[in-house]
Motif scaffolding. Sequence first.
Motif, PDB file in Angstrom:
ATOM      1  N   GLN A  42      12.611   3.525   6.676  1.00 22.07           N
ATOM      2  CA  GLN A  42      12.030   4.785   6.225  1.00 22.07           C
ATOM      3  C   GLN A  42      11.626   4.649   4.765  1.00 22.07           C
ATOM      4  OE1 GLN A  42      14.984   7.710   7.005  1.00 22.07           O
ATOM      5  NE2 GLN A  42      16.343   7.059   5.375  1.00 22.07           N
ATOM      6  N   ALA A  43      10.644   5.449   4.371  1.00 24.81           N
ATOM      7  CA  ALA A  43      10.145   5.386   2.996  1.00 24.81           C
ATOM      8  C   ALA A  43      11.264   5.750   2.036  1.00 24.81           C
ATOM      9  CB  ALA A  43       8.961   6.320   2.831  1.00 24.81           C
ATOM     10  N   ASP A  44      11.270   5.087   0.892  1.00 18.06           N
ATOM     11  CA  ASP A  44      12.316   5.340  -0.095  1.00 18.06           C
ATOM     12  C   ASP A  44      11.720   6.014  -1.328  1.00 18.06           C
ATOM     13  OD1 ASP A  44      14.762   5.362  -1.350  1.00 18.06           O
ATOM     14  OD2 ASP A  44      14.830   3.223  -1.757  1.00 18.06           O
ATOM     15  N   CYS A  45      11.214   5.237  -2.263  1.00 15.63           N
ATOM     16  CA  CYS A  45      10.716   5.823  -3.515  1.00 15.63           C
ATOM     17  C   CYS A  45       9.250   6.219  -3.430  1.00 15.63           C
ATOM     18  CB  CYS A  45      10.929   4.860  -4.668  1.00 15.63           C
ATOM     19  SG  CYS A  45       9.877   3.407  -4.643  1.00 15.63           S
ATOM     20  N   GLY A  46       8.476   5.622  -2.536  1.00 15.45           N
ATOM     21  CA  GLY A  46       7.062   5.947  -2.385  1.00 15.45           C
ATOM     22  C   GLY A  46       6.143   5.195  -3.331  1.00 15.45           C
ATOM     23  N   GLY A  47       6.689   4.366  -4.203  1.00 17.18           N
ATOM     24  CA  GLY A  47       5.864   3.602  -5.130  1.00 17.18           C
ATOM     25  C   GLY A  47       4.950   2.600  -4.443  1.00 17.18           C
ATOM     26  N   CYS A  48       5.305   2.201  -3.242  1.00 21.88           N
ATOM     27  CA  CYS A  48       4.520   1.216  -2.503  1.00 21.88           C
ATOM     28  C   CYS A  48       3.397   1.852  -1.688  1.00 21.88           C
ATOM     29  CB  CYS A  48       5.422   0.436  -1.552  1.00 21.88           C
ATOM     30  SG  CYS A  48       6.128   1.456  -0.239  1.00 21.88           S
ATOM     31  N   MET A  49       3.358   3.175  -1.604  1.00 24.46           N
ATOM     32  CA  MET A  49       2.439   3.831  -0.672  1.00 24.46           C
ATOM     33  C   MET A  49       0.970   3.456  -0.886  1.00 24.46           C
ATOM     34  SD  MET A  49       2.630   5.382   2.128  1.00 24.46           S
ATOM     35  CE  MET A  49       4.368   5.690   2.107  1.00 24.46           C
ATOM     36  N   PRO A  50       0.450   3.371  -2.123  1.00 26.68           N
ATOM     37  CA  PRO A  50      -0.960   2.954  -2.255  1.00 26.68           C
ATOM     38  C   PRO A  50      -1.212   1.561  -1.669  1.00 26.68           C
ATOM     39  CG  PRO A  50      -0.212   3.949  -4.293  1.00 26.68           C
ATOM     40  CD  PRO A  50       0.995   3.784  -3.416  1.00 26.68           C
ATOM     41  N   LEU A  51      -0.327   0.608  -1.935  1.00 31.62           N
ATOM     42  CA  LEU A  51      -0.486  -0.736  -1.385  1.00 31.62           C
ATOM     43  C   LEU A  51      -0.244  -0.743   0.120  1.00 31.62           C
ATOM     44  CD1 LEU A  51      -1.046  -3.704  -1.888  1.00 31.62           C
ATOM     45  CD2 LEU A  51       1.361  -4.007  -2.486  1.00 31.62           C
ATOM     46  N   PHE A  52       0.697   0.074   0.589  1.00 31.84           N
ATOM     47  CA  PHE A  52       0.988   0.204   2.015  1.00 31.84           C
ATOM     48  C   PHE A  52      -0.265   0.686   2.755  1.00 31.84           C
ATOM     49  CE2 PHE A  52       2.867   1.859   5.857  1.00 31.84           C
ATOM     50  CZ  PHE A  52       4.031   1.129   6.044  1.00 31.84           C
ATOM     51  N   LEU A  53      -0.903   1.733   2.231  1.00 29.28           N
ATOM     52  CA  LEU A  53      -2.111   2.281   2.854  1.00 29.28           C
ATOM     53  C   LEU A  53      -3.273   1.295   2.802  1.00 29.28           C
ATOM     54  CD1 LEU A  53      -1.916   5.926   1.500  1.00 29.28           C
ATOM     55  CD2 LEU A  53      -1.490   5.176   3.841  1.00 29.28           C
ATOM     56  N   GLU A  54      -3.405   0.586   1.683  1.00 26.80           N
ATOM     57  CA  GLU A  54      -4.468  -0.420   1.567  1.00 26.80           C
ATOM     58  C   GLU A  54      -4.272  -1.525   2.604  1.00 26.80           C
ATOM     59  OE1 GLU A  54      -5.899  -3.794  -1.612  1.00 26.80           O
ATOM     60  OE2 GLU A  54      -4.990  -1.958  -2.395  1.00 26.80           O
ATOM     61  N   THR A  55      -3.035  -1.931   2.800  1.00 34.44           N
ATOM     62  CA  THR A  55      -2.727  -2.961   3.799  1.00 34.44           C
ATOM     63  C   THR A  55      -3.035  -2.449   5.201  1.00 34.44           C
ATOM     64  OG1 THR A  55      -0.990  -3.821   2.353  1.00 34.44           O
ATOM     65  CG2 THR A  55      -0.929  -4.504   4.660  1.00 34.44           C
ATOM     66  N   MET A  56      -2.693  -1.197   5.475  1.00 34.95           N
ATOM     67  CA  MET A  56      -2.999  -0.604   6.778  1.00 34.95           C
ATOM     68  C   MET A  56      -4.499  -0.614   7.038  1.00 34.95           C
ATOM     69  SD  MET A  56      -0.603   2.799   7.019  1.00 34.95           S
ATOM     70  CE  MET A  56      -1.492   3.423   8.444  1.00 34.95           C
ATOM     71  N   ARG A  57      -5.280  -0.205   6.035  1.00 35.69           N
ATOM     72  CA  ARG A  57      -6.738  -0.086   6.196  1.00 35.69           C
ATOM     73  C   ARG A  57      -7.406  -1.430   6.465  1.00 35.69           C
ATOM     74  NH1 ARG A  57      -6.317   3.645   1.403  1.00 35.69           N
ATOM     75  NH2 ARG A  57      -6.164   5.695   2.345  1.00 35.69           N
ATOM     76  N   LYS A  58      -6.783  -2.512   6.055  1.00 33.43           N
ATOM     77  CA  LYS A  58      -7.355  -3.844   6.273  1.00 33.43           C
ATOM     78  C   LYS A  58      -7.186  -4.329   7.711  1.00 33.43           C
ATOM     79  CE  LYS A  58      -6.900  -5.453   1.536  1.00 33.43           C
ATOM     80  NZ  LYS A  58      -6.207  -6.390   0.639  1.00 33.43           N
ATOM     81  N   ASN A  59      -6.352  -3.665   8.492  1.00 33.68           N
ATOM     82  CA  ASN A  59      -6.112  -4.091   9.868  1.00 33.68           C
ATOM     83  C   ASN A  59      -7.207  -3.540  10.781  1.00 33.68           C
ATOM     84  OD1 ASN A  59      -5.054  -4.118  12.631  1.00 33.68           O
ATOM     85  ND2 ASN A  59      -3.201  -4.875  11.655  1.00 33.68           N
ATOM     86  N   PRO A  60      -7.917  -4.405  11.509  1.00 29.50           N
ATOM     87  CA  PRO A  60      -8.998  -3.925  12.383  1.00 29.50           C
ATOM     88  C   PRO A  60      -8.509  -3.063  13.548  1.00 29.50           C
ATOM     89  CG  PRO A  60      -8.680  -6.298  12.639  1.00 29.50           C
ATOM     90  CD  PRO A  60      -7.797  -5.856  11.512  1.00 29.50           C
ATOM     91  N   SER A  61      -7.239  -3.145  13.890  1.00 31.33           N
ATOM     92  CA  SER A  61      -6.696  -2.340  14.995  1.00 31.33           C
ATOM     93  C   SER A  61      -6.383  -0.915  14.578  1.00 31.33           C
ATOM     94  CB  SER A  61      -5.417  -2.985  15.537  1.00 31.33           C
ATOM     95  OG  SER A  61      -5.691  -4.246  16.066  1.00 31.33           O
ATOM     96  N   LEU A  62      -6.528  -0.604  13.298  1.00 30.45           N
ATOM     97  CA  LEU A  62      -6.179   0.729  12.810  1.00 30.45           C
ATOM     98  C   LEU A  62      -7.208   1.778  13.185  1.00 30.45           C
ATOM     99  CD1 LEU A  62      -4.137   2.360  11.107  1.00 30.45           C
ATOM    100  CD2 LEU A  62      -5.638   1.953   9.164  1.00 30.45           C
TER     101      LEU A  62
END
Length: 88
Positions: A42-62
């Motif tokens: 589960q999400a903790d501090c949320g500091g990773c969320m911009p990078l997390f979302l950027e990584t998600m967007r790079k996946n063609p299955s998204l």
Amino acid sequence: MIVCSCQHIACKDIHAAIDWMRASDPDTLITPGKIYHALGKQADCGGCMPLFLETMRKNPSLKIPSNQQVFKLPDEEGHSNERRSQGY
């Protein structure tokens, strides 16, 4: 590359979760919360969320399946589906 150091989540973990969710249900709407849940975390501090979302967007299955609409179009008479008056 490590995306979330609090929960030890790497790019490959995010991509694997997205691919697994898309393979198990082609029509599912994939969200960060569902990815955390699929990874048993589960999400903790949320500091990773911009990078997390950027990584998600790079996946063609998204991509959202074309049969799912995120918004509603006006009906034949030009009314929005919310039926609010113009003056709200």
